[in-house]
Write an enzyme that holds these catalytic residues in place. Structure first.
Site, PDB file in Angstrom:
ATOM      1  N   ASP A 215      -4.188  -7.161  68.299  1.00 41.00           N
ATOM      2  CA  ASP A 215      -2.962  -6.393  68.084  1.00 41.00           C
ATOM      3  C   ASP A 215      -3.173  -5.351  66.987  1.00 41.00           C
ATOM      4  OD1 ASP A 215       0.095  -6.328  68.417  1.00 41.00           O
ATOM      5  OD2 ASP A 215      -0.106  -6.618  66.257  1.00 41.00           O
ATOM      6  N   GLU A 257      -5.806  -3.350  71.235  1.00 42.20           N
ATOM      7  CA  GLU A 257      -4.547  -2.624  71.377  1.00 42.20           C
ATOM      8  C   GLU A 257      -4.604  -1.445  70.419  1.00 42.20           C
ATOM      9  OE1 GLU A 257       0.140  -2.300  70.714  1.00 42.20           O
ATOM     10  OE2 GLU A 257      -1.161  -3.236  69.246  1.00 42.20           O
TER      11      GLU A 257
HETATM   12  C1  NOJ Z   1       2.196  -4.342  68.816  1.00 41.04           C
HETATM   13  C2  NOJ Z   1       2.982  -5.318  69.616  1.00 41.04           C
HETATM   14  O1  NOJ Z   1       2.803  -5.051  70.991  1.00 41.04           O
HETATM   15  C3  NOJ Z   1       4.435  -5.179  69.201  1.00 41.04           C
HETATM   16  O2  NOJ Z   1       5.282  -5.951  70.024  1.00 41.04           O
HETATM   17  C4  NOJ Z   1       4.571  -5.569  67.754  1.00 41.04           C
HETATM   18  O3  NOJ Z   1       5.901  -5.364  67.326  1.00 41.04           O
HETATM   19  C5  NOJ Z   1       3.612  -4.739  66.881  1.00 41.04           C
HETATM   20  N1  NOJ Z   1       2.288  -4.682  67.413  1.00 41.04           N
HETATM   21  C6  NOJ Z   1       3.528  -5.325  65.494  1.00 41.04           C
HETATM   22  O4  NOJ Z   1       2.799  -6.522  65.547  1.00 41.04           O
END
Ligand code: NOJ
Length: 536
Positions: A215, A257
């Site tokens: 993430d 991501e």
């Molecule tokens: C990306 C995630 O997809 C999202 O849902 C989240 O709020 C942020 N990162 C922070 O962790």
């Protein structure tokens, strides 16, 4: 004991280090899928009970949103314990049973490794704010006496946070956070942080988890004079992480991501020595643009701008996910266009994006839903389906934050859409009762009984994709016929040659294709296996 359990579970899968290139991934939140114990919240017991459904759909991997101990102020992306399951979702034992049951069906499991930040309730943060400045405990996070540092870093949750710094009265200092203020960023300049992260990673990989989604990975380091994204230090850390994984485990996958422009996103593959996969964020809004404009240009243009990737790497493609349809990777002009045509109601907008599901975005137009899914499944990369989109679920833009696209899965016309036996008022979020997408009509049960339903169409699409490796591994070549309303490309892997023709227009169009290179071959339409006349 647990190790033994995990080992036996992993050997149920084929020994294939490149499994992710041929995968069909299904994104699901445990809390939203099925409630096994009747408390109004989905759990691992419920998810396990629905594995037959997922196997029937044909998906080969599940990506689970965070299910760890957390105050749930950002739906679990605010982690307070990396190695414990949130009690709402069950126990570690339930997780192991689920993992084994998934593996028995040949389904791999991808979980979340949220390493950029923790919850402010994580013991590391509670310890840090009490610790003396300069100590390692304190330096688990990024502190400052002023808010003036790193002014070039953008604010991501711009509807909620005025600054990337927040004051901590206990520490009497500001701490750095790229997301909500209750999510302090970990300090990757501290080697103890690396060690702590590696321990968390080992915990889940030892258990048999097949992949980890990293993430918010572009933001691990901060450096003055930069926008604090995609820094060389971040890539160096990822190489170290990959080495660690490769030295200890087989057949595992790291998925970045990184919501970035193509040239920055490809950097997350390194030379095949960082992440195995990365989401292709910029292609997603362009699929929607091409559809509305009835013009193939946005899609071809962004893929032309996408550099080649290492042999073992793979893009992850998606249409929708649990977040807003992000418009960060488009120009200001394109963003205005997207808002105008896809989110005229300001309630549908959040941060820099649109909080709607696929079906409502496409005005519940079945042909458009099929068209975008066909592109998702045939452009280079691995497709990721968002739970519920396979039945055309609706959303609820009147719920806060991004909750409108995270409502309970619609299984049947029964109470709570068959998601839970509980009192409807106790559900973690209300089910969709919007007239057009009401759970009494849009549900798995109804669609299973109708072979002409979207669900059946999706099952056939998944199967078709799995029959031809060219989709996951082949080259792509665009054909550029005069009519720009038609997108045409050829995917090829040795003697597997797949011609994809997508009419982006609402109306019937004609197009002339120069297929002289394939002279003498007999085209076969893949959905119906109909043979066409041989090409002259
Ligand atoms: C990306 C995630 O997809 C999202 O849902 C989240 O709020 C942020 N990162 C922070 O962790």
């Amino acid at each position: 004991m647990s190790r033994k359990f995990a080992k036996s579970s992993s050997i149920l899968l084929d020994d294939n280090p490149l499994w992710y290139r041929d995968a069909v991934i299904y994104e699901v939140h445990v809390r939203a899928f099925h409630d096994g114990n009747g408390d109004g919240i989905g759990d691992f017991q419920g998810l396990s009970e629905k594995l037959d459904y997922l196997q029937d759909l044909g998906v080969t991997a599940l990506w689970l949103l965070p299910f760890y101990v957390s105050p749930l102020k950002d739906d679990g992306y605010d982690i307070a314990d990396y190695t414990q399951i949130h009690p709402d979702y069950g126990t570690l034992h339930d997780f192991r049973l689920f993992l084994r049951a998934a593996h028995e069906r040949g389904i791999r499991v991808i979980t979340e490794l949220v390493i950029n930040h923790t919850s402010d309730q994580h013991p590391w943060f509670l310890r840090a704010r009490d610790a003396k400045p300069g100590t390692s405990a304190r330096n688990f996070y990024v502190w400052s006496d002023t808010q003036e540092r790193y002014p070039e870093a953008r604010i991501i949750f711009k509807d909620f946070e005025p600054s990337n710094w927040s004051w901590d009265p206990m520490a009497k200092a500001y701490y750095w956070h790229r997301f909500y203020s209750h999510q302090p960023d970990l300090n990757f300049d501290n080697p103890e942080v690396h060690k702590a992260i590696f321990d968390a990673l080992d915990f889940w990989l030892d258990m048999g988890v097949d992949g980890l989604r990293l993430d918010a990975v572009p933001y691990l380091y901060e450096r003055e004079g930069t926008n604090c994204e995609n820094l060389a230090e971040t890539h160096a850390f990822l190489k170290k992480l990959r080495q660690h994984v490769d030295s200890k485990y087989k057949n595992r996958m790291l998925l970045a991501e990184a919501n970035q422009w193509p040239e920055d996103a490809v950097a997350y593959f390194g030379d095949g020595d960082e992440c195995h996969m990365a989401f292709h964020f910029p292609v997603m809004p362009r699929l929607f643009m091409s559809l509305y404009m009835e013009d193939r240009f946005p899609i071809i243009d962004i893929l032309d701008q996408t550099p080649a990737i290492p042999e073992s790497s793979q893009w992850a493609l998606f249409l929708r996910n649990h977040d807003e349809l992000t418009l960060e990777m488009v120009t200001d002009e394109d963003r205005d266009y997207m808002y105008k045509v896809y989110a005229s109601d300001p309630r549908a907008r959040i941060n820099l994006g649109i909080r709607r599901r696929l079906a409502p975005l496409l005005a519940t137009n079945r042909r458009r839903v099929e068209l975008l899914n066909s592109l998702l499944f045939s452009l280079p990369g691995t497709p990721v389906i968002y739970y519920g989109d396979e039945i055309g679920m609706g959303d609820n833009i009147y719920l806060g934050d991004r909750n409108g696209v995270r409502t309970p899965m619609q299984w049947s016309a029964d109470r709570n859409a068959g998601f839970s036996r509980t009192n409807p008022q106790r559900l973690y979020l209300p089910v969709i009762i919007d007239p057009e997408h009401h759970y009494e009509t849009v549900n798995v049960d109804a669609q299973q009984q109708n072979p002409a339903s979207l669900l059946w169409w999706m099952k056939r699409l998944v199967l078709l994709r799995k029959n031809y490796q060219a989709f996951g591994r082949g080259t792509i070549e665009f054909l550029l016929p005069d009519n720009r309303k038609v997108l045409v490309f050829v995917r090829r892997l040795s003697d597997e040659i797949i011609l994809v023709v997508a009419n982006l227009s609402r109306f019937v169009n004609y197009v002339e294709l120069d297929l002289s290179a394939y002279k003498g071959m007999v085209p076969v339409e893949l959905f119906g296996h109909t043979r066409f006349p041989s090409m002259s």
